[in-house]
Write an enzyme that holds these catalytic residues in place. Structure first.
Site, short mmCIF file in Angstrom:
data_model
loop_
_atom_site.label_atom_id
_atom_site.label_comp_id
_atom_site.label_asym_id
_atom_site.label_seq_id
_atom_site.Cartn_x
_atom_site.Cartn_y
_atom_site.Cartn_z
N ASN A 9 0.79 -1.20 -0.02
CA ASN A 9 0.21 -0.07 0.11
C ASN A 9 0.92 1.26 -0.04
O ASN A 9 1.56 1.51 1.14
CB ASN A 9 -1.01 -0.25 1.12
CG ASN A 9 -1.71 1.10 1.60
OD1 ASN A 9 -1.84 1.88 0.46
ND2 ASN A 9 -2.36 1.57 2.67
N TRP A 10 1.26 1.88 -1.02
CA TRP A 10 1.95 3.10 -1.21
C TRP A 10 1.37 4.35 -0.54
O TRP A 10 2.03 5.36 -0.50
CB TRP A 10 2.15 3.26 -2.62
CG TRP A 10 3.27 2.41 -3.49
CD1 TRP A 10 3.78 1.13 -2.84
CD2 TRP A 10 3.34 2.35 -4.71
NE1 TRP A 10 4.26 0.37 -3.86
CE2 TRP A 10 4.12 0.86 -5.05
CE3 TRP A 10 3.33 2.96 -6.02
CZ2 TRP A 10 4.87 0.63 -6.15
CZ3 TRP A 10 3.77 2.75 -7.22
CH2 TRP A 10 4.33 1.53 -7.26
N LYS A 11 0.09 4.30 -0.31
CA LYS A 11 -0.55 5.56 0.35
C LYS A 11 -0.29 6.75 -0.43
O LYS A 11 -0.27 7.05 -1.68
CB LYS A 11 0.11 5.71 1.78
CG LYS A 11 -0.25 4.30 2.52
CD LYS A 11 0.04 4.55 4.10
CE LYS A 11 -0.06 3.09 4.71
NZ LYS A 11 0.04 3.49 6.28
N HIS A 103 -9.32 1.14 5.00
CA HIS A 103 -8.01 1.30 5.57
C HIS A 103 -8.26 2.34 6.81
O HIS A 103 -9.20 3.28 6.98
CB HIS A 103 -7.02 1.88 4.52
CG HIS A 103 -5.58 1.95 5.33
ND1 HIS A 103 -5.28 3.00 6.30
CD2 HIS A 103 -4.70 1.08 5.03
CE1 HIS A 103 -3.91 2.80 6.36
NE2 HIS A 103 -3.55 1.51 6.00
N GLU A 105 -6.79 4.77 7.74
CA GLU A 105 -6.66 6.18 7.22
C GLU A 105 -7.71 6.82 7.09
O GLU A 105 -8.07 7.86 7.04
CB GLU A 105 -5.28 6.63 6.62
CG GLU A 105 -3.94 5.97 7.44
CD GLU A 105 -2.78 5.73 6.75
OE1 GLU A 105 -2.86 5.76 5.40
OE2 GLU A 105 -1.67 4.94 7.34
N GLU A 175 -5.41 -4.70 10.77
CA GLU A 175 -4.35 -3.75 10.93
C GLU A 175 -4.40 -3.05 12.24
O GLU A 175 -5.43 -2.03 12.25
CB GLU A 175 -3.93 -2.67 9.73
CG GLU A 175 -3.67 -3.58 8.35
CD GLU A 175 -3.32 -2.60 7.47
OE1 GLU A 175 -2.27 -2.75 6.86
OE2 GLU A 175 -3.97 -1.40 7.14
N GLY A 181 2.81 2.25 10.63
CA GLY A 181 3.48 3.27 10.38
C GLY A 181 4.31 3.78 11.66
O GLY A 181 4.97 4.86 11.65
N SER A 219 3.66 -1.86 10.28
CA SER A 219 5.12 -2.17 10.25
C SER A 219 5.89 -3.47 10.14
O SER A 219 6.78 -4.11 10.66
CB SER A 219 5.45 -1.72 11.87
OG SER A 219 5.05 -0.39 12.13
N GLY A 240 3.05 -0.98 4.33
CA GLY A 240 2.88 0.36 3.67
C GLY A 240 4.41 1.00 3.57
O GLY A 240 4.90 0.53 2.43
N GLY A 241 5.11 1.35 4.55
CA GLY A 241 6.66 2.00 4.24
C GLY A 241 7.51 1.13 3.59
O GLY A 241 8.10 1.50 2.65
P1 PGA Z 1 3.02 0.38 7.41
O1 PGA Z 1 1.73 0.55 7.00
O2 PGA Z 1 3.62 -0.84 6.93
O3 PGA Z 1 3.72 1.64 7.06
O4 PGA Z 1 3.07 0.40 9.07
C1 PGA Z 1 0.51 -0.42 6.81
C2 PGA Z 1 -0.65 0.05 6.05
O5 PGA Z 1 -1.09 1.10 6.62
O6 PGA Z 1 -1.15 -0.53 5.31
#
Ligand code: PGA
Length: 259
Positions: A9-11, A103, A105, A175, A181, A219, A240-241
């Site tokens: 997930n590149w956000k 998600h 967010e 999640e 993050g 993470s 994500g990251g």
């Molecule tokens: P993260 O994000 O790996 O940067 O913690 C995961 C996500 O939000 O899907």
């Protein structure tokens, strides 16, 4: 070994140029995995809308192992007066087969309700897309002992209207909000507990017979991949990251598989 789903997930990251650079790197990094991609390893990337077409083109041009493509969100209506929104036919045109729905967010920063998430899930299924349905508790909800109540509500509101067949076509992503993050992943036991509980809940709603794929996200990186992905109820990772660079992204699978 079980099949692992590795979803990136590149956000709100990656311009079109950065996206093309990612896929050039991916072609190189994925070569040693040619025998497993599409079989023991299902890889998907979720670029922002503005890079989705370029990503689709890059994937279609790949000669070696290629990832699947997904969008990070959609509107549930196919078209109309919804300023700023993107429809399912629009992302399908780019080559997307998957969509991240709900998600944290979107839930917490953009105020998406359980009802809206249920509508989006249903619309994706109706269009033949795979929803990647995210759910998870905040730190405050976990510490006050309400995590399962909250997740039960998040899941049931989206899943109760669906048939067993539809329930089996969703990829689920646990999640915990406090792990996203933050660099502080859930422990393997914590993630296993929720993923196993989710599978029971889904099987209950489907009246048995559904072998749901449940991912863990929060993470995930090479350093904790083996511990997490080896857990019996965890079928992969939503990353994500660490998904922004092909090398660190694919390292999550190799760290698991090599051990
Ligand atoms: P993260 O994000 O790996 O940067 O913690 C995961 C996500 O939000 O899907």
């Amino acid at each position: 070994m079980k099949k692992i789903r590795l979803y990136g997930n590149w956000k709100m990251n990656m311009t079109r140029g950065e996206t093309l650079a990612f896929f050039a790197e991916f072609e190189k990094s994925a070569k040693p995995l040619a025998a497993v991609v599409g079989k023991a390893l299902e890889v998907a990337v979720f670029p922002p809308f503005t890079a989705l077409w370029a990503a689709g083109e890059a994937i279609r041009a790949m000669e070696g192992p290629a990832p699947l493509l997904g969008a990070q969100n959609v509107h549930f209506e196919p078209k109309g007066a919804f300023t700023g929104e993107v429809s399912i036919p629009m992302v399908e045109e780019c080559g997307a087969t998957h969509v991240i729905i709900g998600h944290s967010e979107r839930r917490h920063i953009f105020g998406e309700s359980d009802g809206l998430i249920a509508q989006k899930t249903k619309a994706c299924l109706a269009a033949g897309l795979t929803p990647v349905l995210c759910y998870g508790e905040t730190l405050e909800e976990r510490e006050s002992g309400r995590a399962f109540e909250v997740m039960g509500r998040q899941l049931c509101s989206a899943l109760e209207p669906l048939s067993a067949d539809e329930l089996g076509r969703i990829v689920y992503a646990y999640e915990p909000v406090w792990a996203i993050g933050t660099g502080k992943s859930a422990t393997a036991d914590e993630a296993q507990e929720v993923c196993a509980w989710s599978k029971e809940l889904i099987a209950g709603l489907a009246k048995g017979g559904v072998d749901a794929a449940v991912l863990y996200g929060g993470s995930v990186k090479g350093a904790n991949a083996k511990e997490l992905l080896s857990m019996e109820a965890i079928d992969g990772a939503l990353v994500g990251g660490a998904s922004l660079k092909a090398e660190s992204f694919l390292e999550i699978y190799t760290a698991y598989a090599e051990a």
